[in-house]
Design a protein around this motif. Structure first.
Motif, PDB file in Angstrom:
ATOM      1  N   LEU A 122       0.840  -1.202   0.000  1.00 21.86           N
ATOM      2  CA  LEU A 122       0.000   0.000   0.000  1.00 21.86           C
ATOM      3  C   LEU A 122       0.873   1.249   0.000  1.00 21.86           C
ATOM      4  CD1 LEU A 122      -2.799  -0.946   2.531  1.00 21.86           C
ATOM      5  CD2 LEU A 122      -2.924  -0.905   0.052  1.00 21.86           C
ATOM      6  N   ARG A 144      -5.204   6.920  -2.349  1.00 23.62           N
ATOM      7  CA  ARG A 144      -4.280   6.172  -3.207  1.00 23.62           C
ATOM      8  C   ARG A 144      -4.526   4.672  -3.073  1.00 23.62           C
ATOM      9  NH1 ARG A 144      -0.838   9.400  -5.625  1.00 23.62           N
ATOM     10  NH2 ARG A 144      -0.288  11.405  -4.679  1.00 23.62           N
ATOM     11  N   ASP A 145      -4.453   3.987  -4.218  1.00 22.17           N
ATOM     12  CA  ASP A 145      -4.654   2.538  -4.201  1.00 22.17           C
ATOM     13  C   ASP A 145      -3.322   1.824  -4.108  1.00 22.17           C
ATOM     14  OD1 ASP A 145      -3.524   2.748  -6.692  1.00 22.17           O
ATOM     15  OD2 ASP A 145      -5.321   2.173  -7.802  1.00 22.17           O
ATOM     16  N   GLN A 146      -3.360   0.490  -4.241  1.00 21.07           N
ATOM     17  CA  GLN A 146      -2.155  -0.303  -4.058  1.00 21.07           C
ATOM     18  C   GLN A 146      -1.130  -0.087  -5.164  1.00 21.07           C
ATOM     19  OE1 GLN A 146      -5.118  -1.499  -4.753  1.00 21.07           O
ATOM     20  NE2 GLN A 146      -5.016  -2.922  -6.483  1.00 21.07           N
ATOM     21  N   ARG A 151      -7.394   7.728  -6.449  1.00 20.60           N
ATOM     22  CA  ARG A 151      -8.710   7.324  -6.939  1.00 20.60           C
ATOM     23  C   ARG A 151      -9.781   8.334  -6.545  1.00 20.60           C
ATOM     24  NH1 ARG A 151      -9.545   2.357  -9.878  1.00 20.60           N
ATOM     25  NH2 ARG A 151      -7.649   1.134  -9.652  1.00 20.60           N
ATOM     26  N   PHE A 369     -10.122  -2.921  -5.529  1.00 21.40           N
ATOM     27  CA  PHE A 369      -8.811  -2.382  -5.169  1.00 21.40           C
ATOM     28  C   PHE A 369      -8.831  -1.956  -3.705  1.00 21.40           C
ATOM     29  CE2 PHE A 369     -11.415   0.786  -7.313  1.00 21.40           C
ATOM     30  CZ  PHE A 369     -11.421   1.860  -6.438  1.00 21.40           C
ATOM     31  N   VAL A 371      -7.559   1.014  -0.916  1.00 18.84           N
ATOM     32  CA  VAL A 371      -7.177   2.424  -0.842  1.00 18.84           C
ATOM     33  C   VAL A 371      -6.835   2.788   0.598  1.00 18.84           C
ATOM     34  CG1 VAL A 371      -8.565   3.121  -2.827  1.00 18.84           C
ATOM     35  CG2 VAL A 371      -9.559   3.215  -0.530  1.00 18.84           C
TER      36      VAL A 371
END
Length: 521
Positions: A122, A144-146, A151, A369, A371
């Motif tokens: 992450l 923020r995603d992985q 996003r 996803f 986050v």
């Protein structure tokens, strides 16, 4: 599977013999018999025991009773297809107002990604400011995603209705405040809030101009009555919108707003932790999520778990967001899937609070996803108060108000001219854009002439009077409306010279008294 009584007797006899020889062999024989008679029950029992063992291991890990090697990599749930572990970035600090100390040990998210066998870390925390540009009018941040990408979801396009779940302390309320702050200055967004906990029942939120009604909720019978009244108000608003669309001969709010003289705002209904009036709330949710999209109404439902709630509204949610969950059996319902094998990430395997906050698994647009939500730049209540001050200032500058004022020389009442148009705040700003910056800083910028007042007969022209918009005073600062308007300007960060450039007329003593009034507030 149908098994005859004779067969069962022989199998039980075999189990007894196996136990007499080896207890372990007898146990396996018993499991074989159970699987032969009821396979589904055995599978459920296996998963229940596996989840129980995992919870015990998590508790031992939190208390520091496991060896370091076991705490670093923990994978109790292995997918058959591949063996990749999703871990949390242990080098990043949480973006809280008071920086939290880093975790004493590495925290892992033991879930296997079916599509790839690499370890997904992450990203570090991020920041969000409501003044930052957004990709669309009604776009709100997720984080923020992985993969490190930031996003967004858009209430105007793909985020029709949202389910937000997670155990207490996982960060649901923080995410909702981010969304509210993002749309705080968006004139086309309106809110209706049903609050079962009371977190949104503050006076500054109730005064916001974009509220359909003050946030409803509270404790006991009074709180239940407020929620029921709010449900009735939301239903009436939906009926009103339906009647407007029907009368205009259109199918959606988007079509209606293209020609309507008074466009309808996007109404966002937030229902959070409703416990007491569940049946009435669920009936409202069923009606809204199935019919209200065309009416320009969006729904956000926030609760700890969706288990036990009605499927009529749960299955129509377009976006599912889940923080840490206690039980693995809640993963599939929280993300709106029937088969747990379709889950790429399991909310029950996210690091639990208070060790980690703001981590969510998201299923949106047929995509899954993880986050980490950003930290909000600025104080939430400070942003709300600033918005209220700006709304008050806009009202003062745009409303036609007659303020009677006694002239010092005589007792005749001097009022404003109701026929003169009053400039809006945006017009006043545009009028000042061409002013010379050097003269403005020196207090000598050109000032638009005030609206003419009603002349006093047989008297010389009275002394210069103070005004802001349509508020007038005699310069002594005794006019309460004038002082309130000047105080609102000061809270909005407007200087004395800027206020005069906007068209205000006042003496320096008025500005000083308004400053004292602001400090007293």
């Amino acid at each position: 599977m149908n098994v005859s009584g004779k067969t069962v007797f022989l199998m039980l006899f075999g189990i007894a013999v196996a136990f007499s020889v080896d207890p372990i062999a007898g146990m396996f024989a018993f499991l074989a018999l159970a699987a032969a008679t009821n396979r589904d029950a055995v599978v459920r029992a296996y998963h229940t025991l596996n989840d129980a063992a995992y919870r015990v291991e998590r508790q031992l890990e939190q208390r520091g009773l496991l060896p370091t090697a076991l705490r670093t990599v923990t994978t109790p749930s292995i997918n058959k297809e591949e063996a990749g572990v999703v871990t949390v970035d242990e080098t990043a600090d949480a973006p809280t107002a008071a920086d939290a100390s880093p975790a004493s040990s590495a925290v892992t998210t033991p879930h296997i990604n079916k599509r790839e066998a690499s370890v997904v870390t992450l990203p570090p925390p991020s920041l969000f400011s409501p003044t930052d540009p957004r990709p669309a009018w009604y776009a709100v941040p997720l984080g923020r995603d992985q993969t490190g990408s930031f996003r967004w979801i858009d209430f105007g396009k793909d985020a029709l209705h949202i389910g937000l779940y997670g155990t207490s302390g996982c960060g649901k309320d923080h995410l909702l405040r981010l969304w509210f702050a993002a749309l705080l200055n968006e004139p086309g967004a309106q809110w209706a809030i049903l609050d079962g906990k009371g977190d949104w029942l503050t006076p500054n939120l109730a005064r916001l101009p974009q509220m359909l009604f003050p946030p409803a909720g509270g404790y006991g019978d009074e709180g239940q009555r407020r929620i029921l009244d709010a449900i009735g108000a939301i239903n009436e608003e939906a009926k009103r919108r339906f009647g407007l669309l029907l009368g205009a001969g259109v199918r959606s709010v988007e079509e209606y707003n293209q020609t309507a003289p008074d466009p309808l705002p996007l109404l966002i209904v937030l229902a959070t932790d409703i416990i007491d009036v569940v049946d009435e709330t669920e009936r409202l949710l069923i009606a809204l999520v199935s019919k209200a999209r065309a009416l320009g109404i969006r729904v956000i439902v926030s609760m700890q778990t969706p288990t036990g709630k009605r499927l009529e509204w749960r299955m129509n949610l377009s976006t599912l967001i889940s923080g840490a969950l206690v039980d693995g059996s809640q993963d599939a319902p929280a993300l709106g899937v029937r088969d747990p094998k379709a889950l790429l990430y399991r909310p029950s395997q996210l690091p639990p609070p208070p060790g980690e906050r703001g981590l969510f698994v998201v299923r949106h647009n047929n995509e899954q996803f993880v986050v980490r939500t950003p930290a909000l730049v600025g104080d939430f209540d400070g942003l709300i108060n600033a918005r209220n001050d700006a709304a008050l200032l806009e009202t003062l500058l745009s409303s036609a108000v007659t303020t009677p004022r006694i002239n010092k020389r005589e007792a005749d009442v001097v009022t404003t001219d109701a026929q003169m148009p009053v400039p809006t705040l945006s017009d006043a700003r545009g009028r000042n854009e061409g002013a010379d910056l050097a003269s403005a800083s020196a207090g000598t910028a050109s000032v638009p002439s005030p609206s003419p007042s009603v002349p006093v007969p047989d008297r010389p022209e009275p002394a210069k009077i103070a005004q802001i918009g349509d508020f007038r005073g005699n310069g002594d600062g005794g006019d309460d409306a004038l002082l309130a308007a000047l105080a609102a300007l000061q809270r909005a960060g407007v200087s004395r010279e800027q206020a005069r450039a906007l068209g205000a007329r006042f003496r320096n003593s008025d500005w000083a008294r308004a400053a004292r009034l602001k400090s007293d507030d």
